[in-house]
Each structure stands twice: as C-alpha cells, then as structure tokens.
Design a protein around this motif. Structure first.
Motif, PDB file in Angstrom:
ATOM      1  N   ILE A  28     -65.305 -64.255 -70.711  1.00 34.74           N
ATOM      2  CA  ILE A  28     -66.344 -65.266 -70.587  1.00 34.74           C
ATOM      3  C   ILE A  28     -65.782 -66.646 -70.863  1.00 34.74           C
ATOM      4  N   PHE A  29     -65.890 -67.529 -69.888  1.00 36.90           N
ATOM      5  CA  PHE A  29     -65.542 -68.934 -70.096  1.00 36.90           C
ATOM      6  C   PHE A  29     -66.800 -69.733 -70.429  1.00 36.90           C
ATOM      7  N   ASN A  30     -67.876 -69.428 -69.697  1.00 31.33           N
ATOM      8  CA  ASN A  30     -69.119 -70.148 -69.940  1.00 31.33           C
ATOM      9  C   ASN A  30     -70.293 -69.326 -69.404  1.00 31.33           C
ATOM     10  N   LEU A  31     -71.413 -69.426 -70.092  1.00 32.11           N
ATOM     11  CA  LEU A  31     -72.659 -68.818 -69.601  1.00 32.11           C
ATOM     12  C   LEU A  31     -73.382 -69.860 -68.771  1.00 32.11           C
ATOM     13  N   LEU A  32     -73.613 -69.552 -67.503  1.00 31.30           N
ATOM     14  CA  LEU A  32     -74.216 -70.515 -66.602  1.00 31.30           C
ATOM     15  C   LEU A  32     -75.733 -70.413 -66.570  1.00 31.30           C
ATOM     16  N   LYS A  33     -76.220 -69.188 -66.583  1.00 31.54           N
ATOM     17  CA  LYS A  33     -77.656 -68.957 -66.516  1.00 31.54           C
ATOM     18  C   LYS A  33     -77.980 -67.725 -67.348  1.00 31.54           C
ATOM     19  N   MET A  34     -79.037 -67.812 -68.135  1.00 25.11           N
ATOM     20  CA  MET A  34     -79.435 -66.711 -68.985  1.00 25.11           C
ATOM     21  C   MET A  34     -80.905 -66.416 -68.736  1.00 25.11           C
ATOM     22  N   ARG A  35     -81.231 -65.180 -68.518  1.00 23.85           N
ATOM     23  CA  ARG A  35     -82.609 -64.817 -68.201  1.00 23.85           C
ATOM     24  C   ARG A  35     -83.008 -63.552 -68.954  1.00 23.85           C
ATOM     25  N   TRP A  36     -84.271 -63.467 -69.255  1.00 23.01           N
ATOM     26  CA  TRP A  36     -84.882 -62.242 -69.747  1.00 23.01           C
ATOM     27  C   TRP A  36     -85.951 -61.820 -68.728  1.00 23.01           C
ATOM     28  N   TYR A  37     -85.856 -60.575 -68.308  1.00 18.60           N
ATOM     29  CA  TYR A  37     -86.844 -59.970 -67.425  1.00 18.60           C
ATOM     30  C   TYR A  37     -87.541 -58.848 -68.194  1.00 18.60           C
ATOM     31  N   ARG A  38     -88.658 -58.430 -67.684  1.00 19.38           N
ATOM     32  CA  ARG A  38     -89.313 -57.239 -68.233  1.00 19.38           C
ATOM     33  C   ARG A  38     -89.949 -56.448 -67.102  1.00 19.38           C
ATOM     34  N   GLN A  39     -90.084 -55.160 -67.355  1.00 19.84           N
ATOM     35  CA  GLN A  39     -90.722 -54.279 -66.389  1.00 19.84           C
ATOM     36  C   GLN A  39     -91.594 -53.285 -67.118  1.00 19.84           C
ATOM     37  N   ALA A  40     -92.866 -53.348 -66.829  1.00 16.65           N
ATOM     38  CA  ALA A  40     -93.825 -52.408 -67.401  1.00 16.65           C
ATOM     39  C   ALA A  40     -93.996 -51.236 -66.442  1.00 16.65           C
ATOM     40  N   PRO A  41     -94.408 -50.090 -66.942  1.00 20.10           N
ATOM     41  CA  PRO A  41     -94.599 -48.924 -66.075  1.00 20.10           C
ATOM     42  C   PRO A  41     -95.542 -49.224 -64.917  1.00 20.10           C
ATOM     43  N   GLY A  42     -95.111 -48.901 -63.711  1.00 21.96           N
ATOM     44  CA  GLY A  42     -95.940 -49.097 -62.541  1.00 21.96           C
ATOM     45  C   GLY A  42     -96.032 -50.523 -62.050  1.00 21.96           C
ATOM     46  N   LYS A  43     -95.281 -51.418 -62.674  1.00 18.07           N
ATOM     47  CA  LYS A  43     -95.343 -52.826 -62.279  1.00 18.07           C
ATOM     48  C   LYS A  43     -93.969 -53.314 -61.830  1.00 18.07           C
ATOM     49  N   GLN A  44     -93.978 -54.427 -61.098  1.00 14.68           N
ATOM     50  CA  GLN A  44     -92.719 -55.018 -60.656  1.00 14.68           C
ATOM     51  C   GLN A  44     -92.039 -55.752 -61.807  1.00 14.68           C
ATOM     52  N   GLN A  45     -90.741 -55.887 -61.652  1.00 13.57           N
ATOM     53  CA  GLN A  45     -89.978 -56.629 -62.648  1.00 13.57           C
ATOM     54  C   GLN A  45     -90.437 -58.086 -62.664  1.00 13.57           C
ATOM     55  N   GLU A  46     -90.543 -58.652 -63.855  1.00 14.48           N
ATOM     56  CA  GLU A  46     -91.070 -59.999 -64.025  1.00 14.48           C
ATOM     57  C   GLU A  46     -90.063 -60.855 -64.785  1.00 14.48           C
ATOM     58  N   LEU A  47     -89.803 -62.067 -64.290  1.00 18.66           N
ATOM     59  CA  LEU A  47     -88.963 -63.006 -65.018  1.00 18.66           C
ATOM     60  C   LEU A  47     -89.792 -63.601 -66.159  1.00 18.66           C
ATOM     61  N   VAL A  48     -89.323 -63.440 -67.364  1.00 15.96           N
ATOM     62  CA  VAL A  48     -90.053 -63.878 -68.540  1.00 15.96           C
ATOM     63  C   VAL A  48     -89.608 -65.260 -68.994  1.00 15.96           C
ATOM     64  N   ALA A  49     -88.290 -65.456 -69.092  1.00 18.88           N
ATOM     65  CA  ALA A  49     -87.760 -66.721 -69.598  1.00 18.88           C
ATOM     66  C   ALA A  49     -86.361 -66.910 -69.058  1.00 18.88           C
ATOM     67  N   GLU A  50     -85.973 -68.167 -68.899  1.00 21.88           N
ATOM     68  CA  GLU A  50     -84.627 -68.464 -68.438  1.00 21.88           C
ATOM     69  C   GLU A  50     -84.134 -69.767 -69.043  1.00 21.88           C
ATOM     70  N   MET A  51     -82.802 -69.853 -69.138  1.00 23.10           N
ATOM     71  CA  MET A  51     -82.160 -71.046 -69.689  1.00 23.10           C
ATOM     72  C   MET A  51     -80.905 -71.297 -68.892  1.00 23.10           C
ATOM     73  N   ASP A  52     -80.614 -72.579 -68.614  1.00 23.10           N
ATOM     74  CA  ASP A  52     -79.368 -72.872 -67.916  1.00 23.10           C
ATOM     75  C   ASP A  52     -78.332 -73.412 -68.893  1.00 23.10           C
ATOM     76  N   SER A  53     -77.169 -73.774 -68.362  1.00 21.91           N
ATOM     77  CA  SER A  53     -76.067 -74.196 -69.215  1.00 21.91           C
ATOM     78  C   SER A  53     -76.331 -75.527 -69.911  1.00 21.91           C
ATOM     79  N   SER A  54     -77.353 -76.263 -69.445  1.00 23.77           N
ATOM     80  CA  SER A  54     -77.736 -77.519 -70.096  1.00 23.77           C
ATOM     81  C   SER A  54     -78.904 -77.319 -71.052  1.00 23.77           C
ATOM     82  N   ASP A  55     -79.235 -76.055 -71.312  1.00 21.45           N
ATOM     83  CA  ASP A  55     -80.309 -75.681 -72.229  1.00 21.45           C
ATOM     84  C   ASP A  55     -81.706 -76.028 -71.705  1.00 21.45           C
ATOM     85  N   ASN A  56     -81.829 -76.215 -70.405  1.00 23.15           N
ATOM     86  CA  ASN A  56     -83.161 -76.350 -69.814  1.00 23.15           C
ATOM     87  C   ASN A  56     -83.794 -74.971 -69.756  1.00 23.15           C
TER      88      ASN A  56
END
Length: 121
Positions: A28-56
């Motif tokens: 690892i040199f650098n983390l460019l994008k960080m995301r948390w997803y979740r998936q509940a039973p019977g449901k599609q995967q959902e993007l919960v939160a994300e952060m970029d390398s500038s901490d946005n």
C-alpha cells in the motif's frame, strides 16, 4: 496485493453503538477511496459511507448524522462509527478500498470478508 480484515460487528440493542474496523495490509502506497457497503437479507447492496484521499465524505441519507467514516493513515485502517443504531441497520457490512501500491500506476479495488451487524431488542 492487499488484504482487508474487518472486525467490530455484533449484536446490539436499538439505540446502541458499534465501531467497525477495516485493517488494510500489503503493498500500500496510498488509500485513494474508502467505502463501507452493507447488504441485508433479500436486499441489494447499499453504499453506506465513503471517503476519498482528501478526507471528503459522503453518506447514505439513511445513516446521515448517525454514522461516521474515518481513517488512521498510520495504520491503514478505516473505521465506521455507528451510533443510535436501528433494526433496519441490520446487515452484513463490507469494507471496500481502492488502493495504489508501490510501483503501481493506478489504484485497485479490494474487499473485506464482511462483518455481521444485528440490531435487535
């Protein structure tokens, strides 16, 4: 190659809190994008939160004000702090990181194995 190890899931009562961790190891040199997803039973995967390398950060409307994504650059660890949890937050939570390694020209996507979060009384 990069390996992601998630931890911190579990069973919690409504209104409770949990902190998920995603430890990234390997080339690892650098983390460019960080995301948390979740998936509940019977449901599609959902993007919960994300952060970029500038901490946005961005959050799903359903978790705004309750979830916070953060990172520790020294440890290459990404966190998801969750407060005031609700039964509808019950799901398997997955960490997703786009990381660029030493000697690489572009980032690559990596996934954790998932950690179960159950919110129930």
């Amino acid at each position: 190659q990069v390996h992601l190890e998630e931890s911190g899931g579990g069973l919690v009562h409504p209104g409770g809190s949990l902190r998920l961790s995603c430890d990234a190891s390997g080339n690892i040199f650098n983390l460019l994008k960080m995301r948390w997803y979740r998936q509940a039973p019977g449901k599609q995967q959902e993007l919960v939160a994300e952060m970029d390398s500038s901490d946005n950060t961005n959050y799903a409307d359903s978790v705004k004000g309750r979830f916070t994504i953060s990172r520790d650059n020294n440890k290459n660890t990404v966190y998801l702090e969750m407060i005031n949890l609700k039964p509808e937050d019950t799901a398997v939570y997955y960490c997703n990181i786009n990381a660029i390694g030493w000697g690489d020209y572009e980032g690559k996507d990596y996934w954790g194995q998932g950690t179960q979060v159950t919110v129930s009384s």
